[in-house]
Design a protein around this motif. Structure first.
Motif, PDB file in Angstrom:
ATOM      1  N   THR A  41      10.507 -59.025 -23.426  1.00 52.12           N
ATOM      2  CA  THR A  41      11.541 -59.166 -22.854  1.00 52.12           C
ATOM      3  C   THR A  41      12.709 -57.994 -24.062  1.00 52.12           C
ATOM      4  O   THR A  41      14.415 -58.026 -23.910  1.00 52.12           O
ATOM      5  CB  THR A  41      12.868 -60.668 -22.760  1.00 52.12           C
ATOM      6  OG1 THR A  41      12.613 -60.797 -24.113  1.00 52.12           O
ATOM      7  CG2 THR A  41      12.124 -61.019 -21.782  1.00 52.12           C
ATOM      8  N   SER A  42      12.301 -58.298 -24.656  1.00 51.17           N
ATOM      9  CA  SER A  42      11.996 -56.650 -26.359  1.00 51.17           C
ATOM     10  C   SER A  42      11.502 -56.300 -26.385  1.00 51.17           C
ATOM     11  O   SER A  42       9.855 -56.201 -26.359  1.00 51.17           O
ATOM     12  CB  SER A  42      12.913 -58.018 -26.898  1.00 51.17           C
ATOM     13  OG  SER A  42      11.579 -58.693 -27.549  1.00 51.17           O
ATOM     14  N   GLN A  43      11.354 -55.001 -27.544  1.00 54.59           N
ATOM     15  CA  GLN A  43      10.750 -54.518 -27.886  1.00 54.59           C
ATOM     16  C   GLN A  43       9.555 -55.166 -28.871  1.00 54.59           C
ATOM     17  O   GLN A  43       8.805 -54.416 -29.159  1.00 54.59           O
ATOM     18  CB  GLN A  43      11.334 -52.971 -28.101  1.00 54.59           C
ATOM     19  CG  GLN A  43      11.175 -52.222 -27.889  1.00 54.59           C
ATOM     20  CD  GLN A  43      12.703 -51.127 -28.393  1.00 54.59           C
ATOM     21  OE1 GLN A  43      13.675 -51.137 -28.813  1.00 54.59           O
ATOM     22  NE2 GLN A  43      12.227 -50.142 -27.884  1.00 54.59           N
ATOM     23  N   ASP A  44      10.533 -55.828 -29.834  1.00 55.32           N
ATOM     24  CA  ASP A  44       8.747 -56.269 -30.940  1.00 55.32           C
ATOM     25  C   ASP A  44       7.897 -57.220 -30.373  1.00 55.32           C
ATOM     26  O   ASP A  44       7.110 -57.877 -30.348  1.00 55.32           O
ATOM     27  CB  ASP A  44       9.947 -57.265 -31.558  1.00 55.32           C
ATOM     28  CG  ASP A  44      10.903 -56.852 -32.628  1.00 55.32           C
ATOM     29  OD1 ASP A  44      10.506 -55.434 -32.860  1.00 55.32           O
ATOM     30  OD2 ASP A  44      12.178 -57.304 -32.760  1.00 55.32           O
ATOM     31  N   LYS A  48       4.375 -57.009 -29.969  1.00 59.04           N
ATOM     32  CA  LYS A  48       3.247 -57.726 -30.488  1.00 59.04           C
ATOM     33  C   LYS A  48       1.995 -58.049 -29.428  1.00 59.04           C
ATOM     34  O   LYS A  48       1.372 -58.803 -30.274  1.00 59.04           O
ATOM     35  CB  LYS A  48       4.472 -59.490 -30.813  1.00 59.04           C
ATOM     36  CG  LYS A  48       3.298 -60.783 -30.884  1.00 59.04           C
ATOM     37  CD  LYS A  48       4.108 -62.161 -31.123  1.00 59.04           C
ATOM     38  CE  LYS A  48       3.100 -63.016 -31.064  1.00 59.04           C
ATOM     39  NZ  LYS A  48       3.469 -64.146 -31.211  1.00 59.04           N
ATOM     40  N   LEU A  49       2.681 -58.436 -28.094  1.00 54.78           N
ATOM     41  CA  LEU A  49       1.626 -57.560 -26.534  1.00 54.78           C
ATOM     42  C   LEU A  49       0.922 -56.931 -27.503  1.00 54.78           C
ATOM     43  O   LEU A  49      -0.459 -57.363 -27.184  1.00 54.78           O
ATOM     44  CB  LEU A  49       2.010 -57.473 -25.771  1.00 54.78           C
ATOM     45  CG  LEU A  49       1.365 -57.853 -24.678  1.00 54.78           C
ATOM     46  CD1 LEU A  49       0.411 -59.049 -24.192  1.00 54.78           C
ATOM     47  CD2 LEU A  49       1.846 -57.291 -23.691  1.00 54.78           C
ATOM     48  N   TRP A 115      13.716 -48.726 -23.156  1.00 51.78           N
ATOM     49  CA  TRP A 115      13.078 -48.489 -24.515  1.00 51.78           C
ATOM     50  C   TRP A 115      12.942 -47.149 -24.585  1.00 51.78           C
ATOM     51  O   TRP A 115      12.732 -46.650 -26.385  1.00 51.78           O
ATOM     52  CB  TRP A 115      12.559 -49.737 -24.232  1.00 51.78           C
ATOM     53  CG  TRP A 115      12.946 -51.245 -24.207  1.00 51.78           C
ATOM     54  CD1 TRP A 115      13.450 -51.570 -24.356  1.00 51.78           C
ATOM     55  CD2 TRP A 115      11.870 -52.273 -24.308  1.00 51.78           C
ATOM     56  NE1 TRP A 115      13.767 -52.845 -24.946  1.00 51.78           N
ATOM     57  CE2 TRP A 115      12.515 -53.107 -24.069  1.00 51.78           C
ATOM     58  CE3 TRP A 115      10.641 -52.067 -23.620  1.00 51.78           C
ATOM     59  CZ2 TRP A 115      12.006 -54.532 -23.086  1.00 51.78           C
ATOM     60  CZ3 TRP A 115      10.129 -53.646 -23.750  1.00 51.78           C
ATOM     61  CH2 TRP A 115      10.762 -54.842 -23.437  1.00 51.78           C
ATOM     62  N   ALA A 116      11.728 -46.410 -23.609  1.00 54.96           N
ATOM     63  CA  ALA A 116      11.105 -45.412 -23.958  1.00 54.96           C
ATOM     64  C   ALA A 116      12.261 -44.221 -24.429  1.00 54.96           C
ATOM     65  O   ALA A 116      11.865 -43.458 -25.278  1.00 54.96           O
ATOM     66  CB  ALA A 116      10.937 -45.235 -22.746  1.00 54.96           C
ATOM     67  N   SER A 117      13.129 -44.091 -23.575  1.00 61.37           N
ATOM     68  CA  SER A 117      14.601 -43.055 -23.706  1.00 61.37           C
ATOM     69  C   SER A 117      16.015 -43.347 -24.773  1.00 61.37           C
ATOM     70  O   SER A 117      16.829 -42.382 -25.078  1.00 61.37           O
ATOM     71  CB  SER A 117      14.694 -42.623 -22.124  1.00 61.37           C
ATOM     72  OG  SER A 117      15.900 -43.347 -21.863  1.00 61.37           O
TER      73      SER A 117
END
Length: 122
Positions: A41-44, A48-49, A115-117
């Motif tokens: 649910t987050s970029q962080d 991590k993944l 997130w990408a844009s």
């Protein structure tokens, strides 16, 4: 399985690193249950993944690390539904990330596009 047990397992999996998750998933499989993919649910969490999966910074050729993906669902939206929630199929489009045969994570496709844009929009 009761809702309380399902919730406890989901919380444990969400907080586990890749190695711990593997141990928990083995216990779940031996109990005859199917583990649910971790909800990103987050970029962080996505970063991590990526570290746990060992993919390159640009995610180029993740198949070299045994990582594949598929998209499920039919509605490009990010209102908050997830795949296999309560045994129902996904409504919102999600990318299901797999390591080998295991589904390890789910990322909402509309969120991923945001997130990408986001930092490149006027």
């Amino acid at each position: 399985m009761t809702d309380e047990v399902r919730e406890a397992i989901s919380k444990l999996l969400a907080e586990a690193d890749f190695e711990e998750r593997g141990i928990v998933e083995q216990v779940i499989k031996r109990a005859g249950l199917k583990p649910q993919p971790r909800r990103i649910t987050s970029q962080d969490e996505l970063a991590k993944l990526a570290d746990e999966l060992g993919v390159r910074l640009d995610w180029h050729e993740p198949d070299e690390q045994g990582v594949t993906a598929r998209v499920e669902g039919y509605n490009l939206d990010n209102a908050g539904s997830w795949p296999k929630e309560d045994g129902r199929p996904a409504v919102e489009m999600c990318v299901i990330i797999r390591k080998g045969e295991d589904e390890v994570a789910a990322v909402n496709l509309a969120t991923l596009l945001g997130w990408a844009s986001a930092d490149r929009r006027i």
